[in-house]
Design a protein around this motif. Structure first.
Motif: not given
Length: 422
Positions: A32, A35-36, A38, A44-47, A381, A406, A409-410
């Motif tokens: 981590a 804000s990502r 893995r 990967t994930y946006v948090d 994600g 980001e 993106e989320g």
């Protein structure tokens, strides 16, 4: 290509059934940053979860990590109970100079234990000790922790049922907008206080969240909070603000009550006070309330010096001026606009949008839909959780430091998740 399945066998066979977040996010995380996250299969994930609000500055913030590594390399004290250490001194001096003095807050600082519920327990115990009364007033849909005293002032029926014993000495009152503004604010509460036949034992204190995060992102108006503070003053009750999730800049200002212009008698902080996800909590109160006897409330892990180090670094990095507050408000406007667009694109869902700063929620009239959206978001994600008494709200808690691209993106993933679950 076959998607590799995560090996969850040891968690499922050995770990208690009480686990929860991992059920909605069935993967094994390994890395981590910011804000990502893995997982071990490099996905990967946006948090938009931020450790339930414990990671306001994201994962492994470089300035905080450097301060912690330097302290560990120098063999600094790790465990100190309430002993005086250089790390604690630096934190106290920094907290006083950057947080308390600029806001003219006269608080003493108590380290009650590692978790937010420890701070709440200390606040309730102190209020009862000062006033010599047992009753505490809380609010509908409140959440204050999972230990017994904190559960007694928590609204959620499922969490309360887990106590296994009667939860006493707490009385709920309607939170702001709970009665859809059909009744004047505090009419019922004040009538009970004034009526000798009401059956309400005079409370020692009232405990409130300015934004109910777990309760469904319910936002109290500044006017409502000011009226509550006045009511407490007139009836000799202490006002406790639980700022565990909404403090440390989550709503914009460092404390969530600043915008309302009130000064609570007692404030609880935890979650992002350490800045790095390390266990730490504070109970703040005026000098006149400091009636504790030495050792009257204590705990083995109330002196987490690693948390003192990262907390100091967080304050020095982000709170020497008002840039973080302004950035949070700007990012919040970005979230609000995106959520309103989602709502307007799906009018039949009857969704409601509410929030402040960088805590936002979108509520669905079809209550099951929020969980479906959160599941689809994970598949695409994005990590988001649900909140509210029936998990009817998708709750957004991105890091305050998340870059706008980001964040966008989320938000796009969230919009797609709503579309694909309608």
């Amino acid at each position: 290509m076959t998607k590799r399945q995560p090996d969850l066998s040891v968690f499922e066979s050995l770990e208690s059934e009480v686990r929860s977040y991992c059920r909605g996010w069935p993967t094994v995380f390994v890395h981590a940053r910011g804000s990502r996250l893995r997982d071990e299969h490099d996905r990967t994930y946006v948090d938009f979860f931020a450790g339930a609000g414990s990671l306001n500055y994201g994962h492994n913030d470089p300035a905080l990590k450097r301060a912690l590594l330097d302290y560990i390399e120098a063999d600094g004290i790790t465990h100190g109970l309430d002993m005086a250490t250089t790390a604690k001194r630096r934190f106290l001096e920094t907290f006083r100079n950057l947080v308390l003095l600029p806001r003219e807050l006269p608080y003493k600082v108590m380290f009650p234990g590692p978790a937010g519920t420890n701070a709440v327990e200390a606040a309730l115990k102190l209020a009862r000790k000062v006033k010599g009364r047992e009753a505490i007033v809380s609010f509908t849909n409140a959440f204050h922790g999972m230990s017994l005293g904190a559960l007694a002032v928590t609204g959620n029926v499922v969490k309360r049922a887990g106590a296994g014993v009667p939860l006493v000495h707490g009385t709920p009152m309607p939170f702001d907008h709970y009665l859809d503004d059909r009744v004047p604010d505090f009419l019922w509460f004040e009538r009970l206080l004034d009526d000798q036949g009401s059956g309400l034992n005079k409370p020692a204190a009232v405990i409130v969240e300015t934004v109910q995060g777990e309760g469904g992102v319910n936002v109290a108006r500044g006017e409502w909070l000011r009226e509550l503070a006045d009511l407490c003053h007139r009836h000799d009750m202490l006002l406790i603000v639980d700022d565990i999730q909404m403090g440390c800049g989550r709503t914009g200002a460092f404390f969530s009550f600043e915008e309302a212009g009130i000064t609570p008698d007692i404030v609880t902080l935890s979650k992002s006070i350490s800045g790095y996800g390390l266990p730490m909590s504070l109970c703040l109160f005026g000098p006149g309330l400091d009636v504790w006897e030495p050792g009257e409330h204590n705990g083995t892990f109330r002196g987490n010096n690693h948390a003192f180090v990262t907390a100091t670094a967080a304050l020095e990095t982000y709170w020497t001026d008002n840039r973080m507050e302004k950035q949070t408000i700007t990012r919040g406007e970005q979230v609000e606009q995106a959520l309103h667009t989602i709502r307007d694109e799906h009018p039949r869902l009857g969704a409601a949008v509410r929030g402040r700063g960088l805590v936002w929620g979108i509520e669905f009239t079809e209550k099951h839909r929020a969980s479906a959206v959160a599941r689809r978001a994970f598949e695409l994600g994005l990590l988001v959780e649900t909140s509210g008494p029936e998990d009817e709200v998708v709750k957004l808690l991105p890091a305050l430091t998340i870059p706008p691209e980001e964040l966008d993106e989320g938000l796009r993933i969230l919009a797609r998740s709503v579309r694909e679950t309608t």
